[in-house]
Design an enzyme around this catalytic site. Structure first.
Site, mmCIF file in Angstrom:
data_model
loop_
_atom_site.group_PDB
_atom_site.id
_atom_site.type_symbol
_atom_site.label_atom_id
_atom_site.label_comp_id
_atom_site.label_asym_id
_atom_site.label_seq_id
_atom_site.Cartn_x
_atom_site.Cartn_y
_atom_site.Cartn_z
ATOM 1 N N MET A 21 0.815 -1.169 0.032
ATOM 2 C CA MET A 21 0.126 0.045 0.112
ATOM 3 C C MET A 21 0.935 1.335 0.090
ATOM 4 O O MET A 21 1.266 1.704 -0.987
ATOM 5 C CB MET A 21 -0.830 -0.115 1.127
ATOM 6 C CG MET A 21 -1.613 -1.290 1.423
ATOM 7 S SD MET A 21 -3.037 -1.455 -0.163
ATOM 8 C CE MET A 21 -4.111 0.059 0.535
ATOM 9 N N SER A 49 6.557 0.087 4.990
ATOM 10 C CA SER A 49 7.096 -1.032 5.796
ATOM 11 C C SER A 49 7.984 -2.072 4.824
ATOM 12 O O SER A 49 8.965 -2.360 5.113
ATOM 13 C CB SER A 49 5.701 -1.687 6.499
ATOM 14 O OG SER A 49 6.480 -2.917 7.089
ATOM 15 N N ALA A 83 28.745 20.077 6.057
ATOM 16 C CA ALA A 83 30.172 19.112 6.165
ATOM 17 C C ALA A 83 30.610 19.084 7.622
ATOM 18 O O ALA A 83 30.896 17.802 8.189
ATOM 19 C CB ALA A 83 31.278 19.883 5.591
ATOM 20 N N VAL A 136 37.141 30.157 10.614
ATOM 21 C CA VAL A 136 38.057 31.112 9.978
ATOM 22 C C VAL A 136 38.023 31.330 8.412
ATOM 23 O O VAL A 136 38.526 32.142 7.819
ATOM 24 C CB VAL A 136 39.517 31.185 10.445
ATOM 25 C CG1 VAL A 136 39.807 31.500 11.913
ATOM 26 C CG2 VAL A 136 40.121 29.873 10.050
ATOM 27 N N GLU A 172 31.801 27.757 14.808
ATOM 28 C CA GLU A 172 31.824 26.770 15.780
ATOM 29 C C GLU A 172 31.303 27.193 17.215
ATOM 30 O O GLU A 172 31.015 26.273 17.679
ATOM 31 C CB GLU A 172 33.142 26.062 15.905
ATOM 32 C CG GLU A 172 33.969 25.678 14.545
ATOM 33 C CD GLU A 172 35.397 25.459 14.823
ATOM 34 O OE1 GLU A 172 36.199 26.439 14.908
ATOM 35 O OE2 GLU A 172 35.832 24.493 15.128
HETATM 36 C C1 FAD Z 1 10.583 6.654 8.285
HETATM 37 C C2 FAD Z 1 9.502 6.200 8.938
HETATM 38 C C3 FAD Z 1 9.095 6.506 10.058
HETATM 39 C C4 FAD Z 1 8.038 5.629 10.910
HETATM 40 N N1 FAD Z 1 7.610 5.981 12.145
HETATM 41 C C5 FAD Z 1 6.674 5.354 12.714
HETATM 42 C C6 FAD Z 1 6.270 5.739 14.078
HETATM 43 O O1 FAD Z 1 6.585 6.705 14.812
HETATM 44 N N2 FAD Z 1 5.136 5.316 14.805
HETATM 45 C C7 FAD Z 1 4.785 3.978 14.064
HETATM 46 O O2 FAD Z 1 4.023 3.300 14.789
HETATM 47 N N3 FAD Z 1 5.225 3.634 12.912
HETATM 48 C C8 FAD Z 1 6.290 4.335 12.176
HETATM 49 N N4 FAD Z 1 6.373 3.751 11.025
HETATM 50 C C9 FAD Z 1 5.950 2.582 10.280
HETATM 51 C C10 FAD Z 1 4.679 2.964 9.415
HETATM 52 O O3 FAD Z 1 3.721 3.085 10.687
HETATM 53 C C11 FAD Z 1 4.243 1.674 8.858
HETATM 54 O O4 FAD Z 1 5.338 1.326 7.958
HETATM 55 C C12 FAD Z 1 3.068 1.836 7.978
HETATM 56 O O5 FAD Z 1 2.135 2.126 8.772
HETATM 57 C C13 FAD Z 1 3.162 0.629 6.872
HETATM 58 O O6 FAD Z 1 1.986 0.937 6.062
HETATM 59 P P1 FAD Z 1 1.986 0.737 4.429
HETATM 60 O O7 FAD Z 1 0.784 1.110 3.980
HETATM 61 O O8 FAD Z 1 3.110 1.569 4.098
HETATM 62 O O9 FAD Z 1 2.518 -0.760 4.632
HETATM 63 P P2 FAD Z 1 3.158 -1.442 3.251
HETATM 64 O O10 FAD Z 1 4.597 -1.456 3.441
HETATM 65 O O11 FAD Z 1 2.335 -1.176 1.879
HETATM 66 O O12 FAD Z 1 2.825 -2.997 3.696
HETATM 67 C C14 FAD Z 1 2.987 -3.452 4.946
HETATM 68 C C15 FAD Z 1 2.440 -4.922 4.857
HETATM 69 O O13 FAD Z 1 1.223 -5.016 5.153
HETATM 70 C C16 FAD Z 1 0.376 -5.824 4.409
HETATM 71 N N5 FAD Z 1 -0.646 -5.311 4.035
HETATM 72 C C17 FAD Z 1 -1.158 -4.040 3.695
HETATM 73 N N6 FAD Z 1 -2.304 -3.811 3.329
HETATM 74 C C18 FAD Z 1 -2.769 -5.051 3.664
HETATM 75 C C19 FAD Z 1 -4.212 -5.671 3.212
HETATM 76 N N7 FAD Z 1 -5.130 -4.637 3.125
HETATM 77 N N8 FAD Z 1 -4.457 -6.866 3.601
HETATM 78 C C20 FAD Z 1 -3.627 -7.508 3.960
HETATM 79 N N9 FAD Z 1 -2.066 -7.183 4.186
HETATM 80 C C21 FAD Z 1 -2.009 -6.007 4.030
HETATM 81 C C22 FAD Z 1 1.499 -6.146 3.298
HETATM 82 O O14 FAD Z 1 1.356 -7.274 2.506
HETATM 83 C C23 FAD Z 1 2.766 -5.909 3.907
HETATM 84 O O15 FAD Z 1 3.227 -6.867 4.499
HETATM 85 C C24 FAD Z 1 7.486 4.628 10.230
HETATM 86 C C25 FAD Z 1 7.858 4.069 9.060
HETATM 87 C C26 FAD Z 1 8.820 4.850 8.376
HETATM 88 C C27 FAD Z 1 9.376 4.495 7.150
#
Ligand code: FAD
Ligand code: FES
Ligand code: FES
Length: 1321
Positions: A254, A258, A789, A1073, A1253
């Site tokens: 999505m 993750s 830097a 400097v 600095e």
């Molecule tokens: C820089 C960064 C900072 C973050 N900070 C936080 C934070 O502070 N707190 C926190 O809680 N989280 C944090 N996260 C995590 C973030 O909340 C999760 O990565 C995010 O919610 C996952 O959602 P997505 O749609 O991107 O998942 P995707 O990466 O698209 O999918 C994740 C998984 O879910 C499965 N999936 C998705 N949708 C479905 C569906 N409808 N049915 C079945 N399986 C499904 C997929 O198969 C996959 O395995 C952070 C992530 C990043 C990259």
């Protein structure tokens, strides 16, 4: 398909599903305005705006997103707007770009395009945003240079109520108060800037062709594929289910926030990916009678908006869960991630530190699943979260939506979290808690508590909750519950992430907070029935963080005699400011590829101290695109370079001495191919003894040539009532632009061009020349600008450049090497960690008579600059104080860590902290305030340093006095004390520290500088000099200098960059400097020219520069001049401990006030006042930029920036997710900066002072303010004795120092009974 301003994505048959938008933009489309900073969604440098049209709702949604995590295949039908699209200097710049530049919101400019796009997107959705929306929008963008204040100020100009802090706390805002009765304060710049108006009708429209396409196109699954991978985008639910049935193992991507990081950083590979596109069933929002049903495909940002709306509309008792979710949604990641990440993805990925799952798990939520076989509902509970097979989704099932029930009367839900940084940081521990009483009697009917951050999954304290059911909500129950929970939710000493005792404490501290929260509500409803809560304890409940900022700046006034056209002293915008903001400023990696260019990547050691038994390159060499892999053997006799006294080897020969030690270099046609091959290089190691990581163990293993420094040896008879020590952690430079270079062999006469992001081109030239066995005149090194830097782009850059140049030369092809963030953090080292030991002899009134100090630094595997750092630390350790008897010794300790190096402040931030800690301890012993002891020991007007250099400290005293007055220190001290009397769980602290920062390089030769100024026949001028533009604005200042000297407008002067071709043998740019020295050289060159031209000018005073230049040419007078400055006189006799190592001193003072939460260790910087003596500022805007940027960097150093190493010496903290530099949420709520009135200075450039600095050290005012607050807490809890706190003062250290019944309750592990996750270094 692409138009210049916007990119539209149609079906493309041959797109590679593995390609992310960022490399696609940068490499394929050559749109390099969007930057790479981390590749994992953590920095915001790659922010773009994504727009999509929904044919059903007929609405267009614009949202910010991180291009580094967006697979291009997911963009079908979307419009992508990049920084290039919204404005450029060729057409028209956008108001956002203009304002961020004019308000000095750019320094190195590397973060700027991302900032611009975040604000631009906000304005597309909300043309007149509130301050809350603004800080929200910028929460996912990091900047390492500015300290954010000017960026916020620029954005505030779009708010309806700009200029005001909008703080309605206590009912008054900053403007009502009149800043502390200091009416002379000017806000912002002295010249009110005129800005282009924001006209929403002028914005790019959503491409009509995409709208038509969305409306008309038949709906069917799209497929993209490469040899390795297939990508399916189903557009109906039926197709989605079919695909999931066919490919049950394929992830449903999505937001990819993750899956993306897993693929990128953990090497997970998915041959098939299913990415649903616009399936309506996945974005349902159903308000049913028992609760809300939210589609799994809704983004977290959409969920946030929906909940915010529901909370407004429904009674509070029904929305307990929604309020709690909202609390976490505000701080979860940044706006970009929240807009990309889906609710379903969040729940299904079941991250151990998920913020929402612990809450949803206590809320009786259910998941609606669907597969070809039909519908099913499962509870979102502990079994589901721990992936128990019988409680989990089946592989072919899809999560459609989530039911989140309304809360009931007498039901309460709360959310808690503590992270290293308040926002955009994964939690250390978080928790969801729910209690249901059913009726007024206060008997627990249901209780659910779950925690994140504790184990591999979300953990529910089920048994404990069960055991207190039926009990009354009172202290006894709380006590029982704490013990039960600690027992049930246990955490081994070796748990990943470390901070084990802190986590245990948080587990019950949160429970206590929940207890108080609920008690307070119960008390409100029935004050007779429930135990009353003393006001003193109520403060546990309030939130620390205010999101409103206000700031005032006080510049120096321009003298009445100055010529109106003379730009010196004016707050001139950074020369590249606008280009930073439009993305037109070119950084090293933005340079277009050279024909047949190769990419180089390193294979580094995974062991900290080992023998290399074998290296097997065969598999890697057989991978597609791989051209060569080089080891030490290939480099043979040119595999090293002698720097100072020690020879540095580039690639490891037979042994490795740290994790991250360069072992071989893989050369391939592309970055992707090089990286893939690097993973296939097989190295067999045999571990060696000893493995030394920490300074403590090292006390006996000092570097050869350690330093001993006697200043006054009459210490033997003294009595030292205070003896103590402090440990200070290191710091990662975290320049936003990682190490980058492009080496181009010219194919003729063995010439080679090196384009590199460095502070020290001459060194790069030397090291490359030596490696290629060429004379230096064949190697040309060019630097246009550097994306930050801070000391980190000199020596390690040289090593990387040597290997890259070797490869380029060997193959006769251009080679590019750009480190990924994780590699950069692993390989390059940073600020030296320090251990300081002190003994002080003093009088009761606080006068320190004698001080005996020892400094130990953790140098890493090689000496490099470590001895200079120790030396500077020793020379500067006195800070602002006169110690009549002083002995200070320093050692650099060799360890199995990457070599530490120069870092802004160069030893002073460490040495200064040790001295100040000693002062604080003396003050505590004397029962005085630290400020009193500071004052009493401060240098007098005319005085002498320990090394017998004369100083005039008049301005030091003046800074101190002004800072006292400006901050209303005394009044606020009283207020703080009153607050602390009235609040038990929250404490405030106030601290003021003085600064004396000596400027100079310790040798005349190190301070020489040169410049070259040409006048062309049309009268235009080109300036070059040896200094590097790394954000500090040196080029801008140089043009101001040329403009003053030649008496011509700045627009007539150009400056392209720095090159060893135009100015040879230039010194490293650093040590505050750069503008000082090069400015004197530019001035010299201009004066030479002017002298030559004077006769011509005086003959034709009304003429133009064009006339004069032509006349000079006709008369055969040279129009080009070299300028030179020999360097300040400088000497230091270390035998005698005497000398004149510095040219002048920068003085200053800073006062900071913080509030801490004793239960969680959270802190907030409420207010900082800074007064600096800058001599006569050449450009107050740039100077204030340096002061505040350095201050925030220092604040990070002393509070939240924490590097973690495993007991095997492996760096855990390799990106913005694990290593937290200050973000917008860390800005002081109030920041006031004032420059002392101009004062004359002997022989510096126009009496100016270098400020690069010094400000870092002032960050320690926050450290000591926290110290003050913790002391208050400890005093109240009856804890006596010296309070020694190490740096950084993280939430963990704050919490654990505020000892109370909870810290006593937790189990502690015997040291040695477990292997900790990390070790102090
Ligand atoms: C820089 C960064 C900072 C973050 N900070 C936080 C934070 O502070 N707190 C926190 O809680 N989280 C944090 N996260 C995590 C973030 O909340 C999760 O990565 C995010 O919610 C996952 O959602 P997505 O749609 O991107 O998942 P995707 O990466 O698209 O999918 C994740 C998984 O879910 C499965 N999936 C998705 N949708 C479905 C569906 N409808 N049915 C079945 N399986 C499904 C997929 O198969 C996959 O395995 C952070 C992530 C990043 C990259
Ligand atoms: S590069 Fe994309 S967020 Fe850092
Ligand atoms: S200006 Fe923000 S990172 Fe340099």
């Amino acid at each position: 398909t692409m138009s210049v301003s916007q990119m539209l994505f149609y079906s493309k048959k041959n797109v590679d599903p593995e390609t992310m938008l960022l490399p696609y933009l940068r490499r394929k489309l050559r749109l390099t305005g969007t930057k790479y900073g981390c590749g994992g969604g953590g920095c915001g440098a790659c922010t773009v705006m994504i727009s999509r049209y929904n044919p059903i709702t007929k609405r267009i949604r614009h949202h910010p997103a991180n291009a580094c995590l967006i697979p291009i295949c997911s963009l079908y039908g979307a419009a992508v707007t990049t920084v290039e699209g919204i404005g450029s200097t060729h057409t028209r710049i956008h108001p956002v770009q203009e304002r961020i530049a004019k308000c000095h919101g750019t320094q190195c400019g590397f973060c700027t395009p991302g900032m611009v796009m975040s604000i631009y997107t906000l304005l597309r959705n909300h043309p007149e945003p509130t301050l809350d929306q603004l800080t929200d929008a910028l929460g996912g963008n990091l900047c390492r240079c500015t300290g954010y204040r000017p960026i916020i100020d620029a954005c505030k100009t779009f708010c309806k109520t700009s200029g005001c802090c909008q703080s309605k706390e206590n009912g008054i805002c900053c403007l009502d108060q009149g800043i502390n009765g200091l009416p002379e304060f000017e806000e912002g710049s002295e010249v009110k800037e005129e800005f282009l108006p924001l006209d929403p009708t002028q914005e790019l429209i959503f491409p009509p062709e995409l709208m038509i396409m969305a409306e008309k196109q038949p709906q069917r699954t799209r497929m993209f594929g490469s040899e390795r991978m297939a990508w399916f985008s189903p557009v109906t639910l039926k197709e989605l289910l079919e695909l999931k049935f066919k490919y049950p193992q394929a992830p449903v991507v999505m937001g990819n926030t993750s899956v993306g990081p897993e693929v990128k950083f953990k090497g997970v590979f998915h041959p098939v990916v299913i990415s649903p596109d616009r399936i309506e069933e996945l974005s349902v929002v159903i308000h049913a009678s028992n609760g809300l049903t939210l589609g799994a495909g809704l983004s977290l940002a959409q969920v946030k908006d929906i909940l915010a709306d529901v909370v407004q509309k429904l009674p509070e008792e029904k929305t307990q869960m929604y309020r709690a979710l909202l609390k976490h949604l505000r701080t979860l990641a940044g706006s970009q991630i929240r807009n990309m990440a889906s609710l379903g993805g969040h729940i299904i990925s079941r991250h151990p530190d998920s913020d929402l799952n612990p809450l949803l798990a206590v809320g009786n939520c259910t998941l609606n699943l669907l597969s070809k076989e039909g519908k099913r509902q499962i509870p979102l509970d502990e079994q589901f979260l721990s992936k128990c097979p019988n409680a989990d989704l089946k592989p072919q099932e899809i999560l459609i939506s989530v039911n989140i029930p309304y809360s009931r009367k007498w039901e309460f839900v709360s959310a808690f979290r503590q992270a290293q940084r308040q926002e955009n940081a994964l939690p250390i521990v978080n928790s969801g808690m729910r209690v249901f009483f059913g009726e007024e009697d206060g008997i627990i009917r249901e209780l659910s508590i779950s925690y994140g951050g504790i184990g591999p999954t979300t953990i529910c304290a089920k048994d404990s909750c069960q055991k207190v059911i039926g009990r009354h909500w009172n202290e006894e129950m709380l006590d029982t519950a704490c013990r039960l929970v600690l027992n049930e939710v246990s955490l081994p000493g070796s748990a990943p992430g470390g901070k084990v005792e802190f986590k245990r404490t948080l587990i019950i501290s949160f429970l206590f907070k929940f207890y108080l929260e609920v008690s307070q509500i119960l008390k409100k409803t029935n004050s007779v029935h429930y135990p009353s809560l003393a006001d003193k304890y109520a403060s546990a409940l309030e939130d620390l963080h205010s999101r409103h900022h206000c700031s005032t700046l006080k510049y120096q006034k321009i003298g009445p005699k100055q010529h109106p056209e003379d730009p010196v002293g004016h707050p001139i915008m950074h020369l590249s400011g606008v280009k930073h903001a439009t993305g037109e400023a070119i950084y090293c990696d933005d340079m277009p590829p050279v024909d047949q260019e190769l990419f180089l990547t390193f294979v580094t050691s995974s062991r900290a101290h080992a023998k290399i038994l074998s290296i097997d390159l065969s598999e890697a060499l057989s991978m597609p695109g791989v051209v060569d892999i080089m080891t030490a053997e290939h480099l043979s006799d040119v595999n090293s370079f002698c720097f100072f006294t020690e020879t540095e080897t580039f690639l490891a020969t037979d042994k490795v001495f740290c994790v991250g030690h360069l072992v071989c270099a893989v050369l391939a046609d592309s970055e992707v191919q090089a990286k893939r091959a690097a993973k296939r290089v097989k190295i067999v190691y045999q571990d060696l003894e000893p493995l030394i990581l920490t300074i403590e163990v090292m006390s006996s293993m000092l570097m050869p040539g350690y330093y001993l420094f006697f200043l006054n040896t009459s210490l033997t008879f003294m009595y030292f009532p205070v003896t103590g020590e402090i440990h200070m952690g290191g710091q990662e430079h975290f320049y936003m632009e990682t190490q980058s270079m492009l080496v181009v062999p010219k194919g003729e006469d063995q010439e080679i061009d090196v384009y590199v992001s460095t502070q020290f081109p001459k060194y790069i030239q030397d090291i490359v020349a030596s490696t290629l066995k060429l004379p230096a005149n064949k190697v040309m090194c060019h630097v246009r600008r550097v994306g930050g830097a801070f000391g980190g782009k000199a020596f390690k850059t040289g090593t990387i450049a040597a290997v890259t140049a070797f490869a380029a030369n060997k193959h006769g092809r251009a080679v590019r090497c750009v480190l990924e963030r994780g590699e950069d953090m692993l390989i390059t080292g940073g600020r030296h960690p320090y251990l300081g030991k002190y003994k002080a002899g003093f009088m009761n009134d606080g006068r320190i008579l004698a001080l005996d100090m020892e400094h130990y630094s953790n140098a890493g595997t090689s000496l490099e600059e470590s001895l200079f750092v120790i030396e500077m630390g020793l020379l500067k350790m006195d800070n602002a104080y006169k110690f009549p008897n002083l002995r200070c010794q320093g050692w650099a300790c060799r360890t199995n860590l990457p070599s530490n190096t120069a870092f802004r402040g160069f030893g002073f931030p460490q040495a200064g902290l040790i001295t100040e800690s000693c002062i604080v301890e003396v003050a505590a012993k004397c029962g005085l305030s630290p400020e009193k002891v500071r004052m009493i020991n401060m240098y007098k007007e005319i005085d002498q340093t320990p090394y017998k250099q004369e100083i005039n400290a008049k301005n030091l005293a003046q800074c101190w006095r002004e800072c006292m007055a400006m901050s209303s220190y005394s009044e606020r001290k009283v207020v703080v004390e009153k607050f602390n009397m009235e609040n038990y769980w929250k404490k405030k602290g106030l601290s003021m520290v003085p600064l004396k920062f000596p400027v100079g390089l310790g040798s005349r030769a190190a301070g020489q500088a040169a410049a070259l100024v040409h006048i062309y026949l049309d009268g235009s001028v080109l300036v070059t000099h040896g200094g590097i533009e790394m954000g500090q604005g040196v080029h801008t200042k140089m043009i101001q200098v040329a403009s003053r000297e030649l008496r011509m407008p700045m627009s007539n002067v150009h400056l392209r960059g720095t090159s060893t071709e135009t100015v040879p043998n230039a010194n490293v740019s650093g040590g505050s400097v750069v503008a000082d020295l090069n400015g004197l050289a530019v001035k010299n060159a201009c004066q030479t020219l002017l002298k030559r031209l004077e006769p011509i000018i005086s003959k034709n005073p009304k003429g133009t520069w064009k006339d004069w230049a032509q006349t000079a040419f006709n008369e055969s007078i040279s129009l080009s001049a070299v300028g030179y400055f020999r360097g300040y006189e400088s000497d230091m006799n270390w035998e005698k401990g005497e000398g004149h190592p510095f040219e002048y001193f920068v003085y200053g003072a800073a006062c900071s006030e913080v509030e801490i939460d004793c239960l969680t260790g959270d802190h907030k910087n409420i207010r900082t006042d800074i007064v600096m003596d800058v001599g006569c500022s050449i450009n107050p805007a740039l100077d204030i930029g340096q002061i505040e940027g350095a201050f925030i960097q220092g604040m990070g150093l002393y509070t939240i920036e924490e590097l973690n190493y495993s007991p095997q010496g492996v760096l855990h903290t390799r990106g913005p997710d694990q290593y937290k530099i200050p973000a917008i949420c860390d800005m002081p709520t109030q920041l006031h900066i004032s420059l002392l009135p101009p004062s004359q200075n002997s022989n510096t450039l126009y009496s100016s002072k270098g400020l690069g600095e010094s400000g870092v050290f002032l960050g320690c005012s926050v450290f000591f303010a926290i110290h003050d607050a913790v002391s208050a807490a400890r005093r109240e809890r009856g804890l006596r004795g010296p309070l020694r706190l190490n740096s950084p003062l993280t939430p963990e250290k704050i919490r654990m120092a505020c000892e109370d019944k909870f810290t006593k309750m937790i189990p502690r592990d015997e040291p040695g009974s477990y292997v900790p996750w990390n070790v102090p270094i």
